[in-house]
Design a protein around this motif. Structure first.
Motif, short mmCIF file in Angstrom:
data_model
loop_
_atom_site.label_atom_id
_atom_site.label_comp_id
_atom_site.label_asym_id
_atom_site.label_seq_id
_atom_site.Cartn_x
_atom_site.Cartn_y
_atom_site.Cartn_z
N ARG A 313 0.90 -1.18 -0.05
CA ARG A 313 -0.07 0.12 -0.09
C ARG A 313 0.80 1.16 -0.03
NH1 ARG A 313 -5.15 0.49 -1.31
NH2 ARG A 313 -5.48 -1.15 -0.03
N SER A 314 2.06 1.24 0.58
CA SER A 314 3.02 2.36 0.90
C SER A 314 4.08 1.96 0.95
CB SER A 314 2.57 3.27 1.73
OG SER A 314 2.66 2.88 3.20
N ARG A 315 5.20 2.79 0.88
CA ARG A 315 6.68 2.27 0.72
C ARG A 315 6.92 2.24 2.25
NH1 ARG A 315 9.65 7.27 -1.69
NH2 ARG A 315 8.08 7.07 -3.09
N THR A 316 6.15 2.55 3.39
CA THR A 316 6.50 2.41 4.85
C THR A 316 6.14 1.10 5.41
OG1 THR A 316 4.49 3.72 5.21
CG2 THR A 316 6.46 4.82 5.02
N VAL A 317 5.43 0.38 4.35
CA VAL A 317 4.91 -0.79 5.04
C VAL A 317 6.12 -1.66 5.13
CG1 VAL A 317 3.61 -2.92 4.39
CG2 VAL A 317 2.63 -0.90 3.72
N ASP A 318 6.32 -2.40 6.26
CA ASP A 318 7.28 -3.44 6.54
C ASP A 318 6.94 -4.66 5.84
OD1 ASP A 318 8.94 -5.38 7.63
OD2 ASP A 318 8.85 -4.59 9.70
N PRO A 319 7.83 -5.29 4.92
CA PRO A 319 7.50 -6.40 4.21
C PRO A 319 7.45 -7.73 4.91
CG PRO A 319 10.07 -5.70 3.91
CD PRO A 319 9.20 -4.54 4.78
N VAL A 320 7.95 -7.77 6.03
CA VAL A 320 7.53 -8.97 7.00
C VAL A 320 6.23 -8.95 7.31
CG1 VAL A 320 8.61 -10.02 8.97
CG2 VAL A 320 10.05 -9.19 7.48
N VAL A 321 5.94 -7.78 8.03
CA VAL A 321 4.37 -7.70 8.29
C VAL A 321 3.48 -7.76 7.21
CG1 VAL A 321 2.84 -6.13 9.33
CG2 VAL A 321 5.19 -6.20 9.93
N LEU A 322 3.82 -7.37 6.01
CA LEU A 322 2.74 -7.58 4.86
C LEU A 322 2.95 -9.16 4.61
CD1 LEU A 322 1.36 -6.78 2.44
CD2 LEU A 322 3.76 -6.53 1.28
N MET A 323 3.97 -9.65 4.38
CA MET A 323 3.72 -11.24 4.25
C MET A 323 3.23 -12.05 5.30
SD MET A 323 4.84 -11.44 1.20
CE MET A 323 4.80 -13.24 1.05
N GLU A 324 3.53 -11.85 6.76
CA GLU A 324 2.95 -12.47 7.61
C GLU A 324 1.59 -12.18 7.63
OE1 GLU A 324 4.35 -14.47 9.97
OE2 GLU A 324 6.15 -14.35 8.98
N SER A 325 0.74 -11.25 7.39
CA SER A 325 -0.49 -11.11 7.32
C SER A 325 -1.29 -11.86 6.23
CB SER A 325 -0.79 -9.55 7.07
OG SER A 325 -0.42 -8.82 5.92
N LEU A 326 -0.10 -11.91 4.88
CA LEU A 326 -0.66 -12.75 3.90
C LEU A 326 -0.46 -14.25 4.30
CD1 LEU A 326 0.75 -10.93 0.87
CD2 LEU A 326 -1.38 -10.72 1.70
N PHE A 327 0.30 -14.64 4.99
CA PHE A 327 0.40 -16.07 5.50
C PHE A 327 -0.78 -16.42 6.11
CE2 PHE A 327 5.33 -15.86 4.96
CZ PHE A 327 5.24 -16.11 3.34
N ARG A 328 -1.39 -15.30 6.76
CA ARG A 328 -2.50 -15.99 7.57
C ARG A 328 -3.70 -16.00 7.19
NH1 ARG A 328 -1.84 -14.19 13.57
NH2 ARG A 328 0.40 -14.16 14.07
#
Length: 753
Positions: A313-328
């Motif tokens: 969504r934005s460049r400030t998003v943490d990629p780890v948090v993004l992927m962990e949310s997608l994994f869930r």
């Protein structure tokens, strides 16, 4: 009463059968047929009957790895016509799966044409595709012509099919198996064959080795589509020991910088068995439903390799948090179950562990070695018998020729004169004249000596367990060399890693799009959320004679806490509150609130703060706000009550150091905040004593700044610290009449911090 029913005397061939017994008998027969001949693989070769029949038919059609391809329809026709009396679609689907390199870790069929893809697209019709066997299939069939396995009649008794394949390849674990029988199922993921060979070699030298010891070699599954297994070594070891368990498999991803601070996540491997097209479709649906707030877009840029691009969504998003949310929320992480339910010995369905599975394969390989050796020994003995007769004949060729020319029964005469067996006599009579030369005699002697030495070796092999296991060890090392980790097919594709530490990430907040809202709660307990921070609520309508009780601004990522009069605190997700178009929903439908209890107040949870909880009988205690958050509908019982007292107030402690408590009798007392203990739950301590009345309001303030309150005209009134001397004391006192103009609590804001 009428006569009891009697069957007619003339049965016309009709036989009465008990329905219950008949159903039990027929269902049992069906269940056994499904278990034995359809759903469960054999522990020795890892194949179900349909796969075994496909490979056998391809062998008879001479579809070896180096031969020309033939139409799949030809193979399917032979299979259903000779061995497998089922639909051609089922057989072709099984053949196709054996050829798919994204479904089989080590494909058994080499396909030419459209055999489907990882997106989940269907293969072309069987009349368009062609096939032949792979080298792995050749290993499974090696020795079929040497009496390595038993054969049985096919369904109509006109052909024969193998009971099991020789299996010079650990196919059960290498390629895995899936199946659902009657009352049982099997699920075995694929593994790396080099690791299986290492474990088998160790097992040969240590027959009592356990599954836990073999996990030193077999690290975990090795899926054809790669991915990352994130289970602990202890859970993997336990799964292999019991034969039951599961593996969590995640997609492999990497962050790709695009310059100027922008980036995307590129997924290069997806979990095993997940169609890529379905995965992207589900992610797009969640994105449309705003359930993936950290994700802006998903694109499939795959060609030969998988390449799924995820745009944040934005460049400030943490990629780890993004992927962990997608994994869930998506199938980028899936669970592959392990249920090693197989046919042990080809007859008994049982769940076995890793060690027993490899032991079954090794014992089968030993039986195959013994049978092939006996078969070869029988061939040698027959040939030596023939050679012995020929060498005798060469000593007197003229006499042999004379007997053949002059005798009416030359075979009998040869047997009498030279003391030959019938086999030897037939071999002499079949010998061509041009073979009767001196050079041929030398060749026969050389062949006789060679076969005699080979016979001695085979006799020694069959008489020695050590020599047999040495031969099997040599075979397994050959397989390991062919499919070792340095080869493209044998290289491990699935890695085992520990997942990143996400204990400090609040995923309930990270997976909700952050938007401002205004929460409104009515006097009758109806709750809703208006979009944005709405200051003027004059236009807000309520149901019937209902009115406003509490309203406050917050965000969709917040947790909403509800204090009930019985001392329980309930938690609601702000993102799940009904919208402001209607009247909302009753809080009672969202939580399990006790009958007779009422809502005291509602507020937005602020992590890390401390709150003062009070009751109508003047008791209270300080508690951390984080301890009030409940994960279930039942809430948390925080305040202990003595009837008829009820919970009444929640006040944020902030930076204050003194407490001003005022009762409905208008008496006020001020005392240090330090006199109130901090507790997780309980009745608390006495804040103010009443002869008649109840606690009306509590204010926490800094004594140096004085006690401040707004008057009815909207002006701010302050009593300085030195002027509060007559009210200052210790907690539990009755207090002194409150200062003039000190307000009573506003019912619309009662109890809210």
């Amino acid at each position: 009463m009428g006569k009891p029913f009697e069957p007619p005397s003339d049965r016309d061939g009709i036989e009465n059968v008990d329905l219950k017994a008949a159903l039990e008998e027929r269902y049992l027969a069906y269940a056994l047929s499904t278990i034995m001949h359809r759903a469960l693989p054999d522990a020795r070769d890892g194949l179900k009957p349909v796969h075994r029949r496909i490979l056998h038919a391809m062998r008879l059609l001479r579809l070896d790895p180096g031969s020309a391809y033939k139409k799949c329809a030809r193979v399917v026709g032979d299979v259903i016509g000779k061995y497998h009396p089922h639909g051609d679609v089922a057989v072709y689907d099984a053949l196709v799966r054996l050829a798919q390199d994204f479904a089989q870790r080590y494909p058994l069929v080499d396909g030419q044409g459209n055999f489907g893809n990882i997106d989940g697209d269907n293969p072309a019709a069987q009349r368009y595709t062609e096939c032949r066997m792979t080298e792995v299939a050749r290993l499974l069939l090696e020795g079929m012509d040497e009496d390595a396995v038993d054969f049985r009649p096919n369904y109509d008794g006109q052909e024969e099919e193998p009971v099991v394949l020789p299996a010079a390849f650990p196919n059960l674990l290498a390629n895995g198996s899936q199946g659902i029988a009657v009352g049982m199922a099997t699920s075995i993921p694929p593994h790396n064959v080099a690791e299986l060979c290492d474990a088998a070699l160790y097992l040969i030298g240590h027959r009592d080795a356990t599954s836990e010891q073999l996990t030193t070699f077999v690290k975990g599954p090795d899926f054809p589509t790669g991915g990352i297994v994130i289970d602990s070594a202890a859970s993997i070891s336990e799964a292999y020991r019991t034969g039951r368990g599961g593996f969590r498999v995640r997609a492999r991803w990497q962050k790709e910088d695009l310059g100027r601070g922008t980036w995307v996540v590129v997924v290069t491997e997806i979990p095993y068995g997940v169609p890529k097209a379905r995965l992207i479709e589900k992610m797009a649906e969640l994105l449309h439903e705003k359930k993936l707030p950290l994700l802006a877009d998903v694109r499939d840029e795959s060609a030969e390799d998988v390449r799924v691009v995820l745009e944040p969504r934005s460049r400030t998003v943490d990629p780890v948090v993004l992927m962990e949310s997608l994994f869930r929320l998506t199938e980028l992480e899936s669970r592959i179950s392990l249920n090693m339910n197989v046919l042990v010995g080809g007859t008994v369905p049982r769940v076995i562990g890793l060690a027993e599975a490899l032991r079954e394969w090794l014992d089968h390989r030993r039986v195959v070695l013994q049978r092939r050796s006996r078969h070869r020994l029988a061939q040698i003995e027959r040939r030596l018998e023939i050679l012995g007769g020929l060498l005798i004949v060469y000593l007197d060729l003229d006499r042999v020729i004379q007997i053949i020319r002059e005798e009416d029964e030359p075979k009998a005469e040869l047997m009498r004169v030279f003391e030959l067996t019938e086999l030897q006599a037939n071999a002499i009579l079949d010998t061509r004249l041009r073979s009767l030369r001196k050079l041929e005699e030398m060749e026969l002697k050389r062949e006789f000596d060679t076969l005699t030495a080979e016979k001695a070796d085979l006799d020694g092999l069959l008489g020695s367990d050590d020599l047999q296991w040495k031969a099997i060890t040599k075979q397994i090392r050959g397989v390991r060399k062919t499919y070792g980790p340095e080869t493209p097919l044998g290289r491990r594709r699935t890695t085992l890693e520990n997942p990143p530490d996400t204990s400090g990430i609040d995923f309930s907040e990270a997976m909700v799009e952050r938007e401002p809202i205004t929460v409104i709660v009515s006097q009758k307990g109806w709750i809703r959320a208006l979009k944005g921070h709405v200051a003027d609520l004059s236009a807000v309508q309520f149901k019937g004679d209902d009115t406003l009780k509490v309203s406050f601004p917050t965000e969709t990522t917040a947790k909403i806490l509800v204090l009930a009069s019985n001392g329980k605190v309930f938690t609601l997700e702000a993102a799940k509150l009904p919208g402001g178009r209607g009247f909302g929903d009753p809080v009672r439908l969202m939580v399990d609130m006790d009958e007779g209890s009422e809502i005291v107040t509602v507020w937005a949870h602020k992590p890390g703060v401390k709150l003062l909880l009070c009751t109508t009988d003047g008791r209270g205690f300080v508690t951390p706000a984080d301890g009030l958050v409940a994960n279930t509908r039942k809430g948390k019982q925080v305040i202990g009550l003595d009837e008829p007292a009820t919970a009444s107030l929640v006040v944020e402690v902030g930076e204050g150091d003194h407490v001003a408590a005022c009762g409905t009798n208008r008496l006020m007392t001020v005392f240090p905040l330090a006199e109130i203990p901090e507790m997780v739950r309980g009745k608390g301590v006495r804040l103010q004593k009443y002869r008649d009345g109840a606690l009306d309001s509590v204010v926490i303030f800094r004594l140096a700044d004085g006690l401040t309150w707004p008057d009815s005209a909207g002006r701010t009134r302050t009593v300085a610290g030195e002027e509060l001397a007559k009210w200052i004391g210790h907690r539990g006192g009755a207090g002194t009449m409150a200062p003039r103009g000190y307000p009573k609590v506003d019912p619309s804001k009662a109890g809210r911090p």
